[in-house]
Enzyme design. Structure first.
Site, PDB file in Angstrom:
ATOM      1  N   GLU A  11       7.976   2.597  -5.583  1.00  0.00           N
ATOM      2  CA  GLU A  11       7.974   2.107  -4.199  1.00  0.00           C
ATOM      3  C   GLU A  11       8.084   3.272  -3.231  1.00  0.00           C
ATOM      4  OE1 GLU A  11       7.409  -0.242  -2.348  1.00  0.00           O
ATOM      5  OE2 GLU A  11       8.307  -2.139  -2.899  1.00  0.00           O
ATOM      6  N   LYS A  47       0.799  -1.201   0.000  1.00  0.00           N
ATOM      7  CA  LYS A  47       0.000   0.000   0.000  1.00  0.00           C
ATOM      8  C   LYS A  47       0.847   1.273   0.000  1.00  0.00           C
ATOM      9  CE  LYS A  47      -3.405  -2.049   3.166  1.00  0.00           C
ATOM     10  NZ  LYS A  47      -3.969  -1.904   4.548  1.00  0.00           N
ATOM     11  N   ASP A  95      14.057  -1.469   1.618  1.00  0.00           N
ATOM     12  CA  ASP A  95      14.670  -1.811   2.906  1.00  0.00           C
ATOM     13  C   ASP A  95      15.727  -2.896   2.623  1.00  0.00           C
ATOM     14  OD1 ASP A  95      15.144  -2.519   5.553  1.00  0.00           O
ATOM     15  OD2 ASP A  95      13.059  -2.445   6.148  1.00  0.00           O
ATOM     16  N   THR A  99      11.842  -7.171  -1.963  1.00  0.00           N
ATOM     17  CA  THR A  99      10.583  -6.906  -2.674  1.00  0.00           C
ATOM     18  C   THR A  99      10.861  -6.361  -4.069  1.00  0.00           C
ATOM     19  OG1 THR A  99       9.498  -6.425  -0.573  1.00  0.00           O
ATOM     20  CG2 THR A  99       8.386  -5.661  -2.572  1.00  0.00           C
ATOM     21  N   LYS A 156      16.894   2.475   2.716  1.00  0.00           N
ATOM     22  CA  LYS A 156      17.769   2.272   3.874  1.00  0.00           C
ATOM     23  C   LYS A 156      18.966   1.451   3.406  1.00  0.00           C
ATOM     24  CE  LYS A 156      14.219   2.139   7.484  1.00  0.00           C
ATOM     25  NZ  LYS A 156      13.521   1.243   8.437  1.00  0.00           N
TER      26      LYS A 156
HETATM   27  C1  PRP Z   1       7.243  -2.070   2.421  1.00  0.00           C
HETATM   28  C2  PRP Z   1       7.520  -1.283   1.162  1.00  0.00           C
HETATM   29  C3  PRP Z   1       8.124  -2.288   0.239  1.00  0.00           C
HETATM   30  C4  PRP Z   1       8.783  -3.272   1.174  1.00  0.00           C
HETATM   31  C5  PRP Z   1      10.257  -3.069   1.156  1.00  0.00           C
HETATM   32  O1  PRP Z   1       5.995  -2.676   2.312  1.00  0.00           O
HETATM   33  O2  PRP Z   1       6.350  -0.729   0.627  1.00  0.00           O
HETATM   34  O3  PRP Z   1       7.167  -2.923  -0.586  1.00  0.00           O
HETATM   35  O4  PRP Z   1       8.270  -3.041   2.485  1.00  0.00           O
HETATM   36  O5  PRP Z   1      10.895  -3.994   1.991  1.00  0.00           O
HETATM   37  P1  PRP Z   1      12.128  -4.858   1.516  1.00  0.00           P
HETATM   38  O6  PRP Z   1      13.058  -3.967   0.750  1.00  0.00           O
HETATM   39  O7  PRP Z   1      12.736  -5.338   2.814  1.00  0.00           O
HETATM   40  O8  PRP Z   1      11.608  -5.988   0.682  1.00  0.00           O
HETATM   41  P2  PRP Z   1       5.218  -3.240   3.588  1.00  0.00           P
HETATM   42  O9  PRP Z   1       5.452  -4.698   3.734  1.00  0.00           O
HETATM   43  O10 PRP Z   1       5.536  -2.380   4.767  1.00  0.00           O
HETATM   44  O11 PRP Z   1       3.715  -3.094   3.153  1.00  0.00           O
HETATM   45  P3  PRP Z   1       2.843  -1.778   2.924  1.00  0.00           P
HETATM   46  O12 PRP Z   1       3.452  -1.038   1.758  1.00  0.00           O
HETATM   47  O13 PRP Z   1       1.489  -2.312   2.613  1.00  0.00           O
HETATM   48  O14 PRP Z   1       2.890  -0.967   4.191  1.00  0.00           O
END
Ligand code: PRP
Length: 188
Positions: A110, A54, A114, A118, A142
């Site tokens: 995005e 989201k 992190d 993803t 990050k």
């Molecule tokens: C967050 C963000 C990315 C993902 C990045 O989504 O939107 O899709 O984490 O993390 P990574 O680099 O460690 O893979 P989140 O799971 O928080 O869902 P949301 O966007 O619905 O809050």
């Protein structure tokens, strides 16, 4: 991802999040990114912006409205495998794009990169649809938390390894609609 870091989500924060990136700075940076993207894709028929739900919804809304090139909007949703305190790095597709992206220029949008799992997954997944190109855009990254080497073609800000909320980012679904990016200290 939230589940990677915290197993309990009861008390979010006792005070307003401390400002890390102000609304003014975000607005200026979004405009700069939009100018760069508009220039880079000025000769293409159409750019497909793929927002990752989201968290990207506010960034995507603002970025897409600053672009000066033909563009369409798609959304995609994923979730991560793993228990509440540790991510396996595996990502699962929850909702695919609706439109046909074959032969199109695609830009993944995005809110945050992190570990990078993803984005790495999404690049591969969207690539399998046969687009003309796939590039990436993220508001914040990050760098300290990177577990995989994934390129962000259009990056807003590199940030420290703190829990950030606002401008689409949440903690336990709270604070997504803050106009700035703030830092919170989730309670144990
Ligand atoms: C967050 C963000 C990315 C993902 C990045 O989504 O939107 O899709 O984490 O993390 P990574 O680099 O460690 O893979 P989140 O799971 O928080 O869902 P949301 O966007 O619905 O809050």
């Amino acid at each position: 991802m939230l589940d990677c870091h915290f197993s309990r989500v009861s008390n979010v924060t006792k005070s307003d999040p401390e400002v890390l990136i102000s609304e003014r700075k975000i607005r200026a940076r979004v405009r700069t990114l939009a100018e760069r993207i508009s220039a880079d894709y000025k000769d293409s028929d159409e750019l497909v912006l793929v927002g990752v739900l989201k968290g990207s919804f506010i960034f995507l809304a603002d970025l897409s409205r600053e672009l000066t090139i033909p563009r369409v909007i798609e959304f995609i949703a994923v979730s991560s495998y793993g228990d509440s305190s540790h991510s396996s790095g595996a990502v699962r597709l929850v909702m695919d794009v609706r439109g046909n992206i074959e032969g199109k220029h695609v830009l993944i949008v995005e809110d945050i990169v992190d570990t990078g799992h993803t984005l790495q997954y999404l690049i591969g997944m969207l690539d399998s649809h046969g687009p003309r190109s796939v590039k990436t855009c993220a508001l914040v990254r990050k760098a300290e938390r990177a577990e995989v080497d994934v390129e962000v073609d259009y990056l807003g800000f590199d940030i420290p390894d703190k829990w950030v909320v606002g401008y689409g980012l949440d903690y336990a679904e709270q604070n997504r609609t803050l106009p700035y990016i703030g830092v919170i200290a989730p309670d144990d």
